[in-house]
Design a protein around this motif. Structure first.
Motif, PDB file in Angstrom:
ATOM      1  N   GLY A  25       0.752  -1.212   0.030  1.00  0.00           N
ATOM      2  CA  GLY A  25       0.006  -0.028   0.000  1.00  0.00           C
ATOM      3  C   GLY A  25       0.730   1.185  -0.096  1.00  0.00           C
ATOM      4  N   PHE A  26       2.134   1.266  -0.347  1.00  0.00           N
ATOM      5  CA  PHE A  26       2.885   2.388  -0.191  1.00  0.00           C
ATOM      6  C   PHE A  26       2.716   3.310  -1.426  1.00  0.00           C
ATOM      7  CE2 PHE A  26       5.890  -0.237   2.330  1.00  0.00           C
ATOM      8  CZ  PHE A  26       5.780   0.601   3.512  1.00  0.00           C
ATOM      9  N   GLY A  27       2.229   2.825  -2.662  1.00  0.00           N
ATOM     10  CA  GLY A  27       2.161   3.808  -3.838  1.00  0.00           C
ATOM     11  C   GLY A  27       1.472   5.123  -3.659  1.00  0.00           C
ATOM     12  N   ALA A  28       0.249   4.966  -3.543  1.00  0.00           N
ATOM     13  CA  ALA A  28      -0.290   6.500  -3.243  1.00  0.00           C
ATOM     14  C   ALA A  28       0.324   7.273  -2.280  1.00  0.00           C
ATOM     15  CB  ALA A  28      -1.834   6.329  -3.161  1.00  0.00           C
ATOM     16  N   LYS A  29       0.396   6.537  -1.049  1.00  0.00           N
ATOM     17  CA  LYS A  29       0.995   7.142   0.115  1.00  0.00           C
ATOM     18  C   LYS A  29       2.238   7.829  -0.187  1.00  0.00           C
ATOM     19  CE  LYS A  29      -1.588   3.816   2.430  1.00  0.00           C
ATOM     20  NZ  LYS A  29      -1.462   2.461   2.444  1.00  0.00           N
ATOM     21  N   LEU A  30       3.220   7.309  -0.928  1.00  0.00           N
ATOM     22  CA  LEU A  30       4.492   7.778  -1.443  1.00  0.00           C
ATOM     23  C   LEU A  30       4.322   8.983  -2.195  1.00  0.00           C
ATOM     24  CD1 LEU A  30       6.998   4.630  -1.292  1.00  0.00           C
ATOM     25  CD2 LEU A  30       6.918   6.758   0.122  1.00  0.00           C
ATOM     26  N   CYS A  31       3.378   8.704  -2.973  1.00  0.00           N
ATOM     27  CA  CYS A  31       3.206   9.778  -4.117  1.00  0.00           C
ATOM     28  C   CYS A  31       2.464  11.090  -3.380  1.00  0.00           C
ATOM     29  CB  CYS A  31       2.036   9.239  -4.930  1.00  0.00           C
ATOM     30  SG  CYS A  31       1.511  10.409  -6.348  1.00  0.00           S
ATOM     31  N   ILE A  39      -4.587  15.077  -4.055  1.00  0.00           N
ATOM     32  CA  ILE A  39      -6.231  15.081  -3.948  1.00  0.00           C
ATOM     33  C   ILE A  39      -6.618  13.585  -4.192  1.00  0.00           C
ATOM     34  CG2 ILE A  39      -8.158  16.151  -4.643  1.00  0.00           C
ATOM     35  CD1 ILE A  39      -6.495  18.350  -5.714  1.00  0.00           C
ATOM     36  N   VAL A  40      -7.447  13.277  -3.310  1.00  0.00           N
ATOM     37  CA  VAL A  40      -8.189  12.083  -3.469  1.00  0.00           C
ATOM     38  C   VAL A  40      -9.627  12.100  -3.315  1.00  0.00           C
ATOM     39  CG1 VAL A  40      -8.671   9.928  -2.149  1.00  0.00           C
ATOM     40  CG2 VAL A  40      -6.180  10.446  -2.248  1.00  0.00           C
ATOM     41  N   GLU A  41     -10.261  11.500  -4.374  1.00  0.00           N
ATOM     42  CA  GLU A  41     -11.843  11.639  -4.800  1.00  0.00           C
ATOM     43  C   GLU A  41     -12.232  10.369  -4.816  1.00  0.00           C
ATOM     44  OE1 GLU A  41     -13.061  15.031  -7.323  1.00  0.00           O
ATOM     45  OE2 GLU A  41     -10.978  14.939  -7.855  1.00  0.00           O
ATOM     46  N   THR A  42     -13.355   9.952  -4.404  1.00  0.00           N
ATOM     47  CA  THR A  42     -13.722   8.603  -4.331  1.00  0.00           C
ATOM     48  C   THR A  42     -15.531   8.900  -4.322  1.00  0.00           C
ATOM     49  OG1 THR A  42     -13.792   6.272  -3.719  1.00  0.00           O
ATOM     50  CG2 THR A  42     -13.672   7.947  -1.916  1.00  0.00           C
ATOM     51  N   ALA A  43     -15.997   7.906  -4.909  1.00  0.00           N
ATOM     52  CA  ALA A  43     -17.538   7.941  -5.032  1.00  0.00           C
ATOM     53  C   ALA A  43     -18.171   6.738  -4.558  1.00  0.00           C
ATOM     54  CB  ALA A  43     -18.039   8.575  -6.258  1.00  0.00           C
ATOM     55  N   ASP A  44     -19.162   6.562  -3.754  1.00  0.00           N
ATOM     56  CA  ASP A  44     -19.893   5.062  -3.716  1.00  0.00           C
ATOM     57  C   ASP A  44     -21.089   5.138  -4.463  1.00  0.00           C
ATOM     58  OD1 ASP A  44     -20.312   2.702  -2.154  1.00  0.00           O
ATOM     59  OD2 ASP A  44     -21.821   3.884  -1.093  1.00  0.00           O
ATOM     60  N   LYS A  45     -21.578   4.169  -5.200  1.00  0.00           N
ATOM     61  CA  LYS A  45     -22.545   4.266  -5.765  1.00  0.00           C
ATOM     62  C   LYS A  45     -23.816   3.744  -5.034  1.00  0.00           C
ATOM     63  CE  LYS A  45     -22.373   0.559  -8.566  1.00  0.00           C
ATOM     64  NZ  LYS A  45     -22.238  -0.312  -9.780  1.00  0.00           N
ATOM     65  N   SER A  46     -23.937   2.976  -4.112  1.00  0.00           N
ATOM     66  CA  SER A  46     -24.813   2.602  -3.262  1.00  0.00           C
ATOM     67  C   SER A  46     -25.484   3.838  -2.354  1.00  0.00           C
ATOM     68  CB  SER A  46     -24.434   1.285  -2.357  1.00  0.00           C
ATOM     69  OG  SER A  46     -23.556   1.669  -1.468  1.00  0.00           O
ATOM     70  N   VAL A  79      -7.109  10.156  -7.950  1.00  0.00           N
ATOM     71  CA  VAL A  79      -6.117  10.418  -7.644  1.00  0.00           C
ATOM     72  C   VAL A  79      -5.551  11.627  -8.468  1.00  0.00           C
ATOM     73  CG1 VAL A  79      -3.804  10.139  -6.388  1.00  0.00           C
ATOM     74  CG2 VAL A  79      -5.726   8.628  -6.025  1.00  0.00           C
ATOM     75  N   THR A  80      -5.311  12.857  -7.920  1.00  0.00           N
ATOM     76  CA  THR A  80      -4.634  14.089  -8.570  1.00  0.00           C
ATOM     77  C   THR A  80      -3.436  14.535  -7.786  1.00  0.00           C
ATOM     78  OG1 THR A  80      -6.751  14.416  -9.505  1.00  0.00           O
ATOM     79  CG2 THR A  80      -5.132  16.196  -9.755  1.00  0.00           C
ATOM     80  N   PHE A  81      -2.331  14.680  -8.383  1.00  0.00           N
ATOM     81  CA  PHE A  81      -1.148  15.210  -7.472  1.00  0.00           C
ATOM     82  C   PHE A  81      -0.262  16.032  -8.342  1.00  0.00           C
ATOM     83  CE2 PHE A  81       0.213  11.280  -9.705  1.00  0.00           C
ATOM     84  CZ  PHE A  81       1.543  11.739 -10.207  1.00  0.00           C
ATOM     85  N   ALA A  82       0.422  16.923  -7.612  1.00  0.00           N
ATOM     86  CA  ALA A  82       1.493  17.720  -8.471  1.00  0.00           C
ATOM     87  C   ALA A  82       2.991  17.379  -7.819  1.00  0.00           C
ATOM     88  CB  ALA A  82       1.196  19.253  -8.172  1.00  0.00           C
ATOM     89  N   ALA A  83       3.664  16.570  -8.530  1.00  0.00           N
ATOM     90  CA  ALA A  83       5.034  16.170  -7.849  1.00  0.00           C
ATOM     91  C   ALA A  83       5.822  17.207  -7.478  1.00  0.00           C
ATOM     92  CB  ALA A  83       5.581  15.273  -9.035  1.00  0.00           C
ATOM     93  N   ASP A  84       6.534  17.116  -6.382  1.00  0.00           N
ATOM     94  CA  ASP A  84       7.336  17.888  -5.855  1.00  0.00           C
ATOM     95  C   ASP A  84       8.898  17.754  -6.726  1.00  0.00           C
ATOM     96  OD1 ASP A  84       9.157  19.780  -4.632  1.00  0.00           O
ATOM     97  OD2 ASP A  84       8.381  19.254  -2.679  1.00  0.00           O
ATOM     98  N   PHE A  85       9.121  18.087  -7.954  1.00  0.00           N
ATOM     99  CA  PHE A  85      10.092  17.697  -8.732  1.00  0.00           C
ATOM    100  C   PHE A  85      11.422  17.931  -7.917  1.00  0.00           C
ATOM    101  CE2 PHE A  85       6.784  18.015 -11.857  1.00  0.00           C
ATOM    102  CZ  PHE A  85       7.020  16.472 -12.374  1.00  0.00           C
ATOM    103  N   LYS A  86      11.490  19.109  -7.191  1.00  0.00           N
ATOM    104  CA  LYS A  86      12.856  19.534  -6.626  1.00  0.00           C
ATOM    105  C   LYS A  86      13.450  18.314  -5.465  1.00  0.00           C
ATOM    106  CE  LYS A  86      12.102  24.390  -6.942  1.00  0.00           C
ATOM    107  NZ  LYS A  86      11.875  25.705  -6.131  1.00  0.00           N
ATOM    108  N   ARG A  87      12.537  17.556  -5.048  1.00  0.00           N
ATOM    109  CA  ARG A  87      12.796  16.577  -4.047  1.00  0.00           C
ATOM    110  C   ARG A  87      13.525  15.529  -4.777  1.00  0.00           C
ATOM    111  NH1 ARG A  87      11.135  15.879   1.550  1.00  0.00           N
ATOM    112  NH2 ARG A  87       9.570  17.638   1.927  1.00  0.00           N
TER     113      ARG A  87
END
Length: 117
Positions: A25-31, A39-46, A79-87
């Motif tokens: 589960g590291f992918g999105a967290k490291l991102c 930004i995380v957006e999620t929608a539930d159909k039910s 998931v939407t993100f703006a990478a911190d390229f300087k890092r």
């Protein structure tokens, strides 16, 4: 929210055959950690509810989650993100990195039956 906490998955058995591209589960967290904005957006159909949360400055500023209702009966996670390229000692995305990311997107698209936007 799971995107703001490390080690929240169940993918820890090294002897188990993996069918996913991530690990623990590291992918999105490291991102999130290496982004100016995440930004995380999620929608539930039910329930017809949507959840949205924003983190800024390499996850040091955590916005309040927003839950809204009354939307369409749809289900997704975005998931939407703006990478911190300087890092990474970079000013932006170069041609080699773009080619690497493009290849990974093709790999993911080939393994899913869902629509990728």
């Amino acid at each position: 929210m799971i995107f703001g906490t490390l080690l929240t998955s169940s993918n820890y058995d090294d002897d188990e055959k993996k069918v996913t591209g991530g690990r623990n589960g590291f992918g999105a967290k490291l991102c999130n950690i290496f982004s100016k904005e995440f930004i995380v957006e999620t929608a539930d159909k039910s329930s017809k509810q949507k959840y949205k949360q924003t983190w800024k400055d390499n996850m040091t500023i955590c916005g309040k989650p927003k839950i809204t209702s009354g939307g369409k009966a749809e289900e997704y996670t975005k998931v939407t993100f703006a990478a911190d390229f300087k890092r990474f000692g970079m000013e932006g995305i170069d041609d080699d990195f773009e080619a690497l990311v493009r290849r990974r997107v093709y790999d993911v698209a080939g393994k899913t039956s869902e629509k990728i936007v």
